[in-house]
Design an enzyme around this catalytic site. Structure first.
Site, mmCIF file in Angstrom:
data_model
loop_
_atom_site.group_PDB
_atom_site.id
_atom_site.type_symbol
_atom_site.label_atom_id
_atom_site.label_comp_id
_atom_site.label_asym_id
_atom_site.label_seq_id
_atom_site.Cartn_x
_atom_site.Cartn_y
_atom_site.Cartn_z
ATOM 1 N N CYS A 46 0.822 -1.205 0.000
ATOM 2 C CA CYS A 46 0.000 0.000 0.000
ATOM 3 C C CYS A 46 0.859 1.260 0.000
ATOM 4 O O CYS A 46 1.708 1.428 0.886
ATOM 5 C CB CYS A 46 -0.902 -0.019 1.237
ATOM 6 S SG CYS A 46 -1.736 1.549 1.575
ATOM 7 N N TYR A 65 -5.390 7.084 -8.835
ATOM 8 C CA TYR A 65 -6.633 6.381 -8.510
ATOM 9 C C TYR A 65 -7.816 7.004 -9.244
ATOM 10 O O TYR A 65 -8.747 6.313 -9.654
ATOM 11 C CB TYR A 65 -6.881 6.411 -6.997
ATOM 12 C CG TYR A 65 -5.967 5.485 -6.249
ATOM 13 C CD1 TYR A 65 -6.343 4.169 -6.002
ATOM 14 C CD2 TYR A 65 -4.712 5.903 -5.818
ATOM 15 C CE1 TYR A 65 -5.495 3.308 -5.336
ATOM 16 C CE2 TYR A 65 -3.856 5.051 -5.155
ATOM 17 C CZ TYR A 65 -4.249 3.752 -4.914
ATOM 18 O OH TYR A 65 -3.410 2.889 -4.262
#
Length: 343
Positions: free
Chosen positions: A53, A184
């Site tokens: 992450c 994103y």
């Protein structure tokens, strides 16, 4: 609602197909104040992160740069998770050896039964109670620099230099909205129009960074700051994942001369490359995000060996740690697996 690597229930696509991130975090802080609800106390807290992450990777880098390994333990979740929570499947029996739990969700529920927002990493957990303290990822790294200062290693860098603070905040805000979150916004766009707008926003910002880094070694000048940590975790994932998986394919990172050299400079600096696990990164995005990659096939490419090639950034002057020194060897047990490293 779109799953992403930061939260199992933390993001969604708005009506016009635009990706939006849920930024409602647990905002408690660990303070250097004995009267605080959560006081700084060596050995009391566990940083739970995942190498996969980018938001959690920041905290792993900062903890290592500042030499806080002996005072804040590290729990690592595996690269994949289900709809419920990040899991400790890398540990024997699938249970975190310090917290004694199989899922990070258990620490959230210990404090907030039925917690309905995203079970996110990084998170800091109070070991005695087993309760999550905070998952406010930008505040976590800021507080590692400020509130834990008494426990920094000798020679630790100043990641938040006072004389650069105002400009650095502006730079980091643009990096967050346009780059960290921008990839994103491309990857989870729910319409062609939303994707194209996100795509152009992202590359406008990358062009700005390319120009900014043409005549300075690091984002704020001669040495590493928090701003560099925040940008690095996105750059490290760009060619490996975002270029194809998130359709950020105007050009690869390696096609930006200054950004690519800058990223290699950081990667070859202790604290950055030695905390980067490209195998876990690729596994996470391609296996977990089934709305984008329903087959869960993980691509074999691209060739990542170039991260170790000479970068030539020394010619710009400066030193990564300013007047300080690099961190020592990675703490035993926290190394990136040899088969997941480059070189």
């Amino acid at each position: 609602m779109a799953d992403d690597d930061h939260s199992t229930r933390g993001s969604y696509v708005k009506g016009k197909g635009e990706f939006a991130r849920d930024t409602r975090y647990i905002e408690d802080r660990i303070l250097d104040d004995p009267q605080a609800e959560w006081p700084v106390e060596p050995g009391r807290y566990r940083l739970v992160a995942a190498r996969a992450c980018p938001w959690a990777h920041r905290s792993i880098i900062v903890r290592r740069l500042l030499g806080l390994e002996e005072v804040i333990s590290l729990g690592l979740a595996g690269p994949t998770h289900d709809a419920r929570s990040w899991t400790f499947d890398l540990d024997p029996g699938g249970v975190d050896p310090v917290l004694g739990i199989p899922r990070l969700q258990d620490a959230y529920f210990a404090r907030f039964p039925g917690y309905e927002r995203g079970i996110t990493v990084p998170a800091i957990v109070d070991v005695p109670s087993g309760k999550v303290v905070t998952n406010d990822f930008p505040q976590i790294t800021h507080d590692l620099s400020s509130e834990w200062r008494r426990y920094h290693r000798p020679g630790a860098p100043d990641l938040w230099p006072q004389d650069l603070r105002e400009e650095m905040e502006d730079v980091m805000q643009r990096i967050y909205t346009e780059v960290n979150n921008g990839v994103y916004r491309c990857g989870f766009a729910g319409s062609q129009d939303a994707y194209e707008k996100a795509y152009h926003r992202l590359f406008t910002a990358l062009d700005w960074l390319e120009e900014r880094l043409a005549d300075r070694r690091y984002l704020m000048g001669a040495s590493i700051t928090e701003a560099d940590v925040r940008l690095f975790t996105t750059l490290a994932r760009f060619d490996a994942v975002y270029y194809s998986h998130f359709k950020t394919n105007r050009q690869q990172l390696r096609d930006f001369p200054h950004l690519w050299a800058y990223a290699r400079d950081l990667y070859q600096t202790p604290g950055f490359g030695d905390t980067t696990d490209f195998v876990q990164i690729k596994q996470h995005y391609y296996i977990v995000q089934t709305d984008i990659n329903p087959t869960q096939v993980v691509p074999l490419g691209p060739d990542l060996s170039g991260w170790l090639s000479p970068h030539g950034r020394e010619s710009l002057g400066g030193a990564p740690f300013g007047e300080g020194t690099p961190p020592g060897p990675v703490r035993p047990g926290e190394e990136v697996p040899a088969e997941h490293r480059i070189g």
